[in-house]
Design an enzyme around this catalytic site. Structure first.
Site, PDB file in Angstrom:
ATOM      1  N   TYR A  48      25.601  34.401  10.802  1.00  0.00           N
ATOM      2  CA  TYR A  48      25.846  35.836  10.603  1.00  0.00           C
ATOM      3  C   TYR A  48      27.246  36.121  10.069  1.00  0.00           C
ATOM      4  CZ  TYR A  48      21.730  36.550  13.645  1.00  0.00           C
ATOM      5  OH  TYR A  48      20.489  36.548  14.221  1.00  0.00           O
ATOM      6  N   HIS A 106      18.931  27.692  15.477  1.00  0.00           N
ATOM      7  CA  HIS A 106      18.553  28.932  14.790  1.00  0.00           C
ATOM      8  C   HIS A 106      17.191  28.830  14.108  1.00  0.00           C
ATOM      9  CE1 HIS A 106      20.485  32.629  12.625  1.00  0.00           C
ATOM     10  NE2 HIS A 106      19.220  32.835  12.905  1.00  0.00           N
TER      11      HIS A 106
END
Length: 277
Positions: A48, A106
């Site tokens: 992110y 992830h």
């Protein structure tokens, strides 16, 4: 107050703040606002590119670190022995914390064995980089294999889930394995979903917004956690204001029926072969 979910040996607040696409001062301000209005679960990821901002928001909130359930994730390019631990250490430096509460893989790497993805994750926990470990975007088959490698210690699987996507198979696998299920994109990014009759009618009866109805639908399911993301401060308090009402069985059934559409938002070339609806 929002309840928490017992997921393995972790206790995770059922509503968290997702921070994907939030950056810089705006991200820090949203995190601070969320913690001030009662959130105790913040979700971020190395990919992110906002862990420094999330860390700044944690500090500015004044909420003690031990009162916050903090999740971050290791990107698929950084999996494998050595690389995963290095990614986790870099995340801790950016966040300005000694450890996180939950460290996730992830995305599964389709060119790597589950063993090579998960053994370094277990090692990261043993080194004290994280209190708990889990995965994200794992199918039911991958999840069972990963949990076996981790000797049954995975606490959560974070996946896309909303009323337009049937995830019964992987949710059932999580429950069988005594893991929590965390919904990302829980509102399907709004749009047409907010205009569905099942949601509009429930919102009118309860005096709530469409988003609140959908989030209530999530957390009213067994062992379910949702992490809505918003860039609007006014939505931050709205999204957690879902503890003072319950949906009826008819409401839950009507909203769940929308999953027959089976519309997936996050599907990429590196995605695994998803469970069938």
């Amino acid at each position: 107050m929002i309840h928490s979910v017992k997921a393995g040996d972790a206790i995770i607040p059922a509503i968290g703040l997702g921070t994907w696409e939030l950056r810089g001062e705006k991200c820090a301000a949203i995190v601070t606002e969320a913690l001030k209005v009662g959130y105790r679960h913040i979700d971020t990821a190395a990919m992110y590119k906002n862990e420094e901002a999330v860390g700044a928001g944690l500090i500015a909130s004044g909420v003690p670190r031990d009162n916050i359930f903090l999740t971050t994730k290791v990107w698929l390019d950084d999996l494998g022995p050595g690389a995963l631990q290095a990614s986790a250490e870099a995340s801790l430096r950016r966040l300005g914390v000694e450890d996180v509460d939950l460290l996730l893989v992830h995305w599964p790497h389709t060119g790597m064995s589950v063993k090579d993805m998960i053994e370094p994750l277990v090692d990261a926990r043993e080194r004290g980089l994280t209190r708990h470990i889990g995965v994200s975007n794992f199918t039911s088959m991958l999840l069972r294999e990963a949990n076996a490698v981790a000797d049954g210690t995975l606490v959560a699987n974070q996946c896309e889930y909303h009323p337009y996507l049937n995830q019964d198979v992987v949710i059932s696998a999580c429950r069988t394995l005594k893991m929590g299920f965390t919904s990302y994109c829980p509102l399907a990014r709004g749009g047409a979903l907010f205009d569905e009759a099942a949601i509009v009618s429930a919102a009118e009866r309860h005096g709530k917004t469409a988003a609140q109805i959908i989030l209530r639908w999530h957390i009213q399911q067994e062992d379910m956690i949702a992490i809505p993301r918003t860039s609007k401060p006014e939505r931050v308090s709205e999204n957690i204001d879902v503890a003072d009402f319950s949906l009826s069985d008819d409401d839950m059934t009507a909203i769940s029926a929308l999953t027959a559409r089976h519309h997936r938002i996050c599907d990429y070339g590196f995605s695994p072969i998803w469970d069938a609806a």
